[in-house]
Structures are given as C-alpha cells and as structure tokens.
Design a protein around this motif. Structure first.
Motif, PDB file in Angstrom:
ATOM      1  N   VAL A   1       0.832  -1.156  -0.045  1.00 48.13           N
ATOM      2  CA  VAL A   1       0.127  -0.030   0.103  1.00 48.13           C
ATOM      3  C   VAL A   1       0.810   1.227   0.007  1.00 48.13           C
ATOM      4  O   VAL A   1       0.641   2.105  -0.814  1.00 48.13           O
ATOM      5  N   PHE A   2       1.902   1.253   1.061  1.00 50.66           N
ATOM      6  CA  PHE A   2       2.810   2.343   0.624  1.00 50.66           C
ATOM      7  C   PHE A   2       3.577   2.475  -0.555  1.00 50.66           C
ATOM      8  O   PHE A   2       3.696   3.520  -1.213  1.00 50.66           O
ATOM      9  N   LYS A   3       4.025   1.355  -1.064  1.00 53.70           N
ATOM     10  CA  LYS A   3       4.710   1.473  -2.350  1.00 53.70           C
ATOM     11  C   LYS A   3       3.595   2.326  -3.412  1.00 53.70           C
ATOM     12  O   LYS A   3       4.202   3.013  -4.324  1.00 53.70           O
ATOM     13  N   ALA A   4       2.543   1.771  -3.483  1.00 55.74           N
ATOM     14  CA  ALA A   4       1.498   2.273  -4.397  1.00 55.74           C
ATOM     15  C   ALA A   4       1.539   3.749  -4.180  1.00 55.74           C
ATOM     16  O   ALA A   4       1.363   4.730  -5.062  1.00 55.74           O
ATOM     17  N   ARG A   5       1.403   4.134  -2.782  1.00 59.78           N
ATOM     18  CA  ARG A   5       1.326   5.618  -2.718  1.00 59.78           C
ATOM     19  C   ARG A   5       2.687   6.410  -3.116  1.00 59.78           C
ATOM     20  O   ARG A   5       2.736   7.476  -3.666  1.00 59.78           O
ATOM     21  N   LEU A   6       3.672   5.708  -2.809  1.00 54.01           N
ATOM     22  CA  LEU A   6       5.136   6.336  -3.064  1.00 54.01           C
ATOM     23  C   LEU A   6       5.335   6.616  -4.641  1.00 54.01           C
ATOM     24  O   LEU A   6       5.675   7.488  -5.129  1.00 54.01           O
ATOM     25  N   MET A   7       4.590   5.542  -5.452  1.00 58.65           N
ATOM     26  CA  MET A   7       4.803   5.545  -6.779  1.00 58.65           C
ATOM     27  C   MET A   7       3.926   6.702  -7.310  1.00 58.65           C
ATOM     28  O   MET A   7       4.192   7.462  -8.397  1.00 58.65           O
ATOM     29  N   ALA A   8       2.916   6.733  -6.865  1.00 61.09           N
ATOM     30  CA  ALA A   8       1.606   7.770  -7.209  1.00 61.09           C
ATOM     31  C   ALA A   8       2.117   9.263  -6.904  1.00 61.09           C
ATOM     32  O   ALA A   8       1.983   9.860  -7.762  1.00 61.09           O
TER      33      ALA A   8
END
Lengths: 108, 212, 106
Positions: B77-84
């Motif tokens: 979930v954090f990775k998705a936020r970080l990439m977005a």
C-alpha cells in the motif's frame, strides 16, 4: 497532489501522456532549463506534472506567472545521439516546460 | 568559543577533507563570514536558525532513503502511494520536499534507472542528504546522459544489454529517487534488515541493492 | 552566420573524462553556506533560480576553478546585491574588516 499556491494562474495544458512532441530548437538568452542537447529533438510525453511557475522568469525575481504546464518527456537515446552505443531502447527522461514543446507527428 | 557557528565542527571524518575546509580563510570563506554577519546584524537570520538548518541537514542521509525503500519493499500500500505521489508518501517519514516534488522511479528486471542533473546538481537532498562530489562533477554531468552504460561500468555496475537504461535528467521541479530491485532471498528479512542493504548509490542508480 | 551561445554549465553530452568516485565530508563553512541559502530562500530573500542564474553567469574558467560552495556563496552575494539586501560597499568593508580581524594577509 495539490497544486502550488502560485500556480493558480496557469497556461492551459496542451499535451497528455502518449503525445509525440518536439522540443523547440531555440536559443534564447537568460536562465534556461531546457538542456542544449535535447533542443530540436522528438520524444513522447510520459507524465503531465501540472503547472509550475516559469523558472526563466523566477530567475529574475518575477512571479513566473502564468505558470507553465510541466511534462516529463521520454527520448530514445538514439534520437538524441545518432551514434549512441547501447541498447536501442535506452532512454532519457527530461522535465520540459510547455512553452518549449510543439506537437510532433512522429516521435520515432 | 562562544559562537557555535565558528567552532570547529566535530564529527568523524569518513572522507578526506578538501583544501577549502575551515583551516585557511580564502576569499570566499571571508565572503561567507561577511554575509552571515551582515544578515545577522540586519535581523534577517539568527545564529540559532543557521544552527538548526545545519542540524536538519546533518540529520538527513542515506539511512532515511533506505528506510523509505525498505518500507516500499515490504508494504504494497505504501509502495503504491510512493509511486503515485512520492512527495505525499514521504511525509510519513517527516520529510517536507519544500518547493520541489519527489518522483520515485522503480527498477524492474527490464528497466534500470539512473539520476543526473546536467544543468546544475539537483539532488533528492531531502531524502538522501547532501550529494557526493562525483555527482556534481563535470565528468558525471556531461557523460551520464550520453554514455550511461560506460559511466555505470566505471562505477563497477554492469547492466545486461537487454535491460533498458533510463536516465533521468533533473532539469526542473522533480527530485528523483530510484527504488532499487529487492535482492533475491530476502523474503524473510525485516524492513530494518532490508534497509541495511540499500546504499545511497543504489538510490541514485549507480549501484544495485546489496545481497544479504 | 548565427552562432547561438551555449552556456558553460549546460554540459549534458559533452566529451569529458572518467568519473572518479570522489567525495568528502562537508566542511562546516560549506554547511553554513548551504544553511544560509535555505534560510534566505524560505524567508523570500532569494530564489533558487536567481542563484542558478548567477552561478551560470560566472566566467567559464571561474566556474571550473571554484569549488561548489564557492560558486554558491558568490551567487548568494550576487543575488543579495541585485535585490538591494546588501550593498557592495557594506559587503566590501565587512570583508576587509574580517580579513584584518582574522589576520589574513592581502
């Protein structure tokens, strides 16, 4: 992503991801953030980043408004350096302000 | 010594100091003292503000970036936020990107990313601290965009021919951070152990994450 | 014949030597320069783009000869003079006084 406060006055955006674009082959004086090596080259918009104050104006302590849409544009290395010695799919991504871009028919 | 700003800076030196250190006062060091004293006299900055700015600078370094990478490896979930939206995601780590934005680029088995700033020396300092000298050098700034594979080889990194090398020239308002490939055989490692595998150089894209 | 001017700083793609993996621990004076830049920017006395313009305005030989933070402090000085935050006279006199105080020979 919230827009910068200073970007409320912005030039309308002309490009979207996937659009082929050409960088203007121009040589204005002053503080320019479009690298020499990419001027006149064709690439593809990969991200539309939203409006940012124009650094060419900010560098003289002016407002930089209206803000210019900023894009990440992807170029094939072989488009920039015809003798590029590496994978032909190698690329360079560069942030370019909209006033430096024109539509292109073929990004190669 | 009553002025902490003119005291010799005590911290362990891991790298050789350059000639232009605190030892001898050259023209530009005199200029620095003069400007600082004038700004303090005029009430524009205070010594305490300068001290705090230096402390904030010293607190940022590769360990911070490595913690961000390790969290992205372990928390989808954090990775998705970080990439977005990297700028927003790293607020979890107390990072304020100021007027710049954090743009995270992910290495995959098919793409290797590396970062340069050909026009000056823009660097993701809010997550990695101050840049190494080589990043600011004419040789790196000139050649990273034209012969990235040659430059990587000089750093001892061999990227396979069939992997696309993608250079990011930081020309404007984004600051880039490379999310390295997670090494194999690390499935059982904690985020803390994983962070120890992530070097500054891996987050600039001139190295891989270390194997455990 | 039109011969556009290429800034000395705009070096992407130019021939250059091997990248030596150099680094050093930042000297305290370098950190003070950095800190002043951060503070002046946050207080609205300087923009990073003004700094860059003033760094780019350095003569090519000075750009190459000066260290990174020498370029920075010289660009901070130029920006503050351009904005009238400092005058050349007061900066010059202050530098003289500091050189005397610290016993730096002319």
């Amino acid at each position: 992503m919230s827009a910068p406060a200073a970007a409320t006055a912005a030039v309308p955006s002309r490009f979207k991801p996937g659009d082929p674009v050409a960088v203007r082959q121009a040589y204005p004086p002053g503080h320019i953030r479009t690298p020499w090596y990419v001027r006149g080259r064709c690439g593809t918009v990969v991200h539309a980043l939203g409006p940012f104050p124009n650094p060419e104006e900010l560098s003289y302590n002016r407002s930089g408004l209206p803000a210019q849409p900023l894009y990440r544009v992807r170029f094939r290395q072989t488009e920039i350096w015809p003798d590029y010695a590496g994978n032909r799919r190698d690329t360079v991504d560069i942030e370019i302000y909209q006033h430096w871009l024109e539509p292109a028919g073929d990004a190669r | 010594m009553t002025d902490p700003l003119s005291a010799a800076h005590a911290h362990p030196h891991r790298h050789p100091p350059r000639p232009d250190t605190d030892d001898t006062l050259g023209h530009y060091q005199i200029m620095e003292i003069a400007i600082r004293e004038l700004l303090i006299e005029k009430g524009i900055v205070t010594p305490a503000e300068i001290q705090r700015a230096i402390e904030a600078m010293d607190a940022r370094g590769e360990a911070l970036g490595a913690r961000i990478v390790a969290r992205a490896w372990t928390d989808p979930v954090f990775k998705a936020r970080l990439m977005a939206d990297g700028t927003e995601a790293v607020r979890d780590f107390g990072v304020d990107m100021g007027t710049t934005r954090l743009f995270v680029v992910e290495n995959t088995p098919a793409v290797h990313n590396m970062i340069v700033c050909t026009l000056c020396s823009c660097y993701p300092r809010m997550v990695l601290g101050l840049p190494p000298d080589w990043y600011k050098s004419r040789n790196y700034r000139s050649r990273a965009v034209r012969e990235p594979r040659g430059v990587l080889r000089e750093f001892g990194l061999s990227v396979p021919d069939d992997v696309e090398v993608r250079v990011h020239d930081s020309t404007a308002d984004m600051r880039y951070l490379v999310l390295p490939l997670r090494p194999g055989g690390t499935e059982s490692l904690s985020a803390e152990r994983l962070a120890a595998l992530v070097s500054r150089d891996a987050m600039i894209g001139i190295a891989f994450a270390r194997n455990p | 014949m039109r011969e556009p001017f290429r800034g000395h700083h705009d070096m992407g793609g130019l021939p250059a030597g091997r990248v030596e993996k150099t680094e050093h621990d930042y000297a305290f004076w370098e950190k003070r320069v950095d800190a002043m830049n951060v503070l002046l920017a946050s207080k609205g006395h300087l923009r990073v783009d003004e700094m860059r313009r003033n760094i780019e305005a350095l003569p090519p030989d000075a750009y190459d000869r000066m260290s990174y933070y020498e370029r920075w402090i010289s660009a901070i000085a130029a920006t503050l003079l351009q904005r009238g935050v400092l005058t050349a006279d007061e900066l010059g006199r202050k530098m003289e006084a500091i050189a005397q105080r610290e016993g730096v020979p002319r």
